[in-house]
Design a protein around this motif. Sequence first.
Motif, PDB file in Angstrom:
ATOM      1  N   ARG A  45       3.615   2.391 -11.948  1.00  0.00           N
ATOM      2  CA  ARG A  45       3.532   1.876 -10.566  1.00  0.00           C
ATOM      3  C   ARG A  45       4.734   0.996 -10.240  1.00  0.00           C
ATOM      4  O   ARG A  45       5.226   1.009  -9.119  1.00  0.00           O
ATOM      5  N   GLU A  46       5.230   0.245 -11.228  1.00  0.00           N
ATOM      6  CA  GLU A  46       6.387  -0.625 -10.977  1.00  0.00           C
ATOM      7  C   GLU A  46       7.607   0.197 -10.596  1.00  0.00           C
ATOM      8  O   GLU A  46       8.420  -0.227  -9.782  1.00  0.00           O
ATOM      9  N   GLN A  49       7.362   0.808  -7.024  1.00  0.00           N
ATOM     10  CA  GLN A  49       7.485  -0.396  -6.199  1.00  0.00           C
ATOM     11  C   GLN A  49       8.907  -0.897  -6.104  1.00  0.00           C
ATOM     12  O   GLN A  49       9.224  -1.713  -5.258  1.00  0.00           O
ATOM     13  N   ALA A  55       8.171  -0.400  -0.651  1.00  0.00           N
ATOM     14  CA  ALA A  55       7.571  -1.718  -0.836  1.00  0.00           C
ATOM     15  C   ALA A  55       7.236  -2.371   0.495  1.00  0.00           C
ATOM     16  O   ALA A  55       6.298  -3.162   0.576  1.00  0.00           O
ATOM     17  N   ASP A  61       1.002   0.682  -1.387  1.00  0.00           N
ATOM     18  CA  ASP A  61       0.193   0.712  -2.619  1.00  0.00           C
ATOM     19  C   ASP A  61      -0.740   1.909  -2.668  1.00  0.00           C
ATOM     20  O   ASP A  61      -0.937   2.519  -3.719  1.00  0.00           O
ATOM     21  N   ARG A  62      -1.320   2.248  -1.508  1.00  0.00           N
ATOM     22  CA  ARG A  62      -2.241   3.393  -1.486  1.00  0.00           C
ATOM     23  C   ARG A  62      -1.510   4.694  -1.770  1.00  0.00           C
ATOM     24  O   ARG A  62      -2.000   5.600  -2.429  1.00  0.00           O
ATOM     25  N   ILE A  64       1.265   5.036  -3.462  1.00  0.00           N
ATOM     26  CA  ILE A  64       1.612   5.071  -4.883  1.00  0.00           C
ATOM     27  C   ILE A  64       0.400   5.520  -5.686  1.00  0.00           C
ATOM     28  O   ILE A  64       0.492   6.338  -6.603  1.00  0.00           O
ATOM     29  N   ASN A  65      -0.752   4.982  -5.314  1.00  0.00           N
ATOM     30  CA  ASN A  65      -1.992   5.315  -6.011  1.00  0.00           C
ATOM     31  C   ASN A  65      -2.255   6.813  -6.040  1.00  0.00           C
ATOM     32  O   ASN A  65      -2.790   7.357  -7.003  1.00  0.00           O
TER      33      ASN A  65
ATOM     34  N   LYS B 361       7.741  -6.368   5.138  1.00  0.00           N
ATOM     35  CA  LYS B 361       6.474  -5.650   5.288  1.00  0.00           C
ATOM     36  C   LYS B 361       5.709  -6.250   6.464  1.00  0.00           C
ATOM     37  O   LYS B 361       5.095  -5.528   7.264  1.00  0.00           O
TER      38      LYS B 361
END
Lengths: 192, 389
Positions: A45-46, A49, A55, A61-62, A64-65, B361
């Motif tokens: 995951r890093e 990111q 980012a 995040d979703r 990436i998930n 963001k």
Amino acid sequence: PLWCDKVLLRASRRVEIAYFSHSQITRLYSRFHSLDKGENGALSREDFQRIPELAINPLGDRIINAFFPEGEDQVNFRGFMRTLAHFRPVEDNEKSKGHDASEPLNSRNNKLLFAFRLYDLDRDDKISRDELLQVLRMMVGVNISDEQLGSIADRTIQEADTNGDMSISFSEFIKVLEKVDVEQKMSIRFLH
Amino acid sequence: MKLICSPLCLSGGIIAKEPVSLEQEIQEPRGGGGEFDMSDILYFCRRGVESIVDDEVTKRFTAEELESWNLLTRSNYNLHHISARLTVLWGLGVLIRYGFLLPLRVTLAVTGVGLLVVLTSIVGWLPNSRMKKYLSEKVNLMCYRICVRALTAIITYHDSDNKPKNGGICVANHTSPIDVLILASDGCYSMVGQAHGGLMGFIQKTLVKACPHIWFERSEVKDRHLVAKRLSDHVADKTKLPILIFPEGTCINNTSVMMFKKGSFEIDCTIYPVAIKYDPRFGNAFWNSSKFRMVTYLLHMMSSWAVVCSVWYLPPMKREEGEDAVQFANRVKSAIARKGGLVDLLWDGGLKRSKVKEVFKEEQQKLYSKVLVIKTEGLLLAWGPMRSS
């Protein structure tokens, strides 16, 4: 590197080869390799990111998930390609390309399923009010109050929910988005 | 058995990005009757995946990919064994580069640096006078030119009438430490930098005896006011040489120009922009400091075919009325990017090592919230008071 050839050879035996041309696979592998800072043949995951544009994406995040299989922390090149295959544009002549009877990854249905899973974090095939609120909160940040966001969520569920269980199932989701040009919005034009 | 692949055509990107803005895409009529549309996430989703496949920033921190191989192993990314003849050519190249060019160049480099240290020390003993300045300039120019030969740098200078003058600040895009050599062999500058230890520190201390360079201690670097003051004092003294600064703050791979730090643009003086563009066919000039140490990098440089580059001296610029330092910095950056044929980016070169700030963001979230609120109000006007849940 020599082992890149081995990966390509192995990959070519998989279904994913149907979605990308040989040169596209090579370029995607090059990209995969450049993201793989640990040089262990898998992305964490890093690694994702570290991409600034991702980012700052509210749903970063979703997204990436979506690349990581259930409960895993690493994605290999095959998994990487498999997820990206969802974003290939749908072509008319693709109907004859299927190796087996199953639906291609980049069909409208599978694109919708990909989007549905961005909401449905616990994978219970239902978008609950909480799950909807979570995504809404990710998208608006601190700019909208809890109350207002709550009413937006309630209204959205009310519009979509046809069987009265106060959550949105996948078929209800499909119905809500039936007028949306999902094929165009969820497609990326790969060159060469 | 060896794979035979055709050389990749790497021109252009992997994907074609649609230049649609958030407002455009989300305003389109779509599903659902409420103000929030479940399809709104599709925009962010696609943009996110696009950035995973190809983003504007991370590729600036590694060497530029070439369209066709230039016979250097280090440039051989995706091209596998192509033919026996090419391998023979490559082998010949290795022999020539490492057996002949490299030793020659190293000798020259050592001579150049050695002379620089010795002669500037001698000049440094002289009392401050016009003779000292004159000698210092001559010595510096001569030694830097020897070093430039040591790299076989073939430099084309354009528009030399715009060369930086005393009392100004020269800004340029940064690709490698060699940028300093390239500029300093065509003109005299006061350099700015952090005081190092060891050999580098020794050279710095020697140089500063003959010429007023500005070296900062590590602790002083954090103090922006101190830095600004020292720079201002320097430019105010018209007898002192123009300052050479690289506002990106880090080495970028020469395909783009990244954010210019505003510090140098806050000082009230003339800015002389310079664009430096290397020809990647002869060698990769970019110093990837996370991958290679300085010595390894110099060795790579001296074993490449050559360092070919173009330098453009742009017309001087001054900060205009009502323009703040950031706007001025961006204006200068665009001018440099345009001249050098580089991509003009707003992203910070510091992203090479650090994470992007949360505030960006938050800007995206604010933008989306605005769109959402506008849609809500639009619906209120159209449909009357909101229905109760």
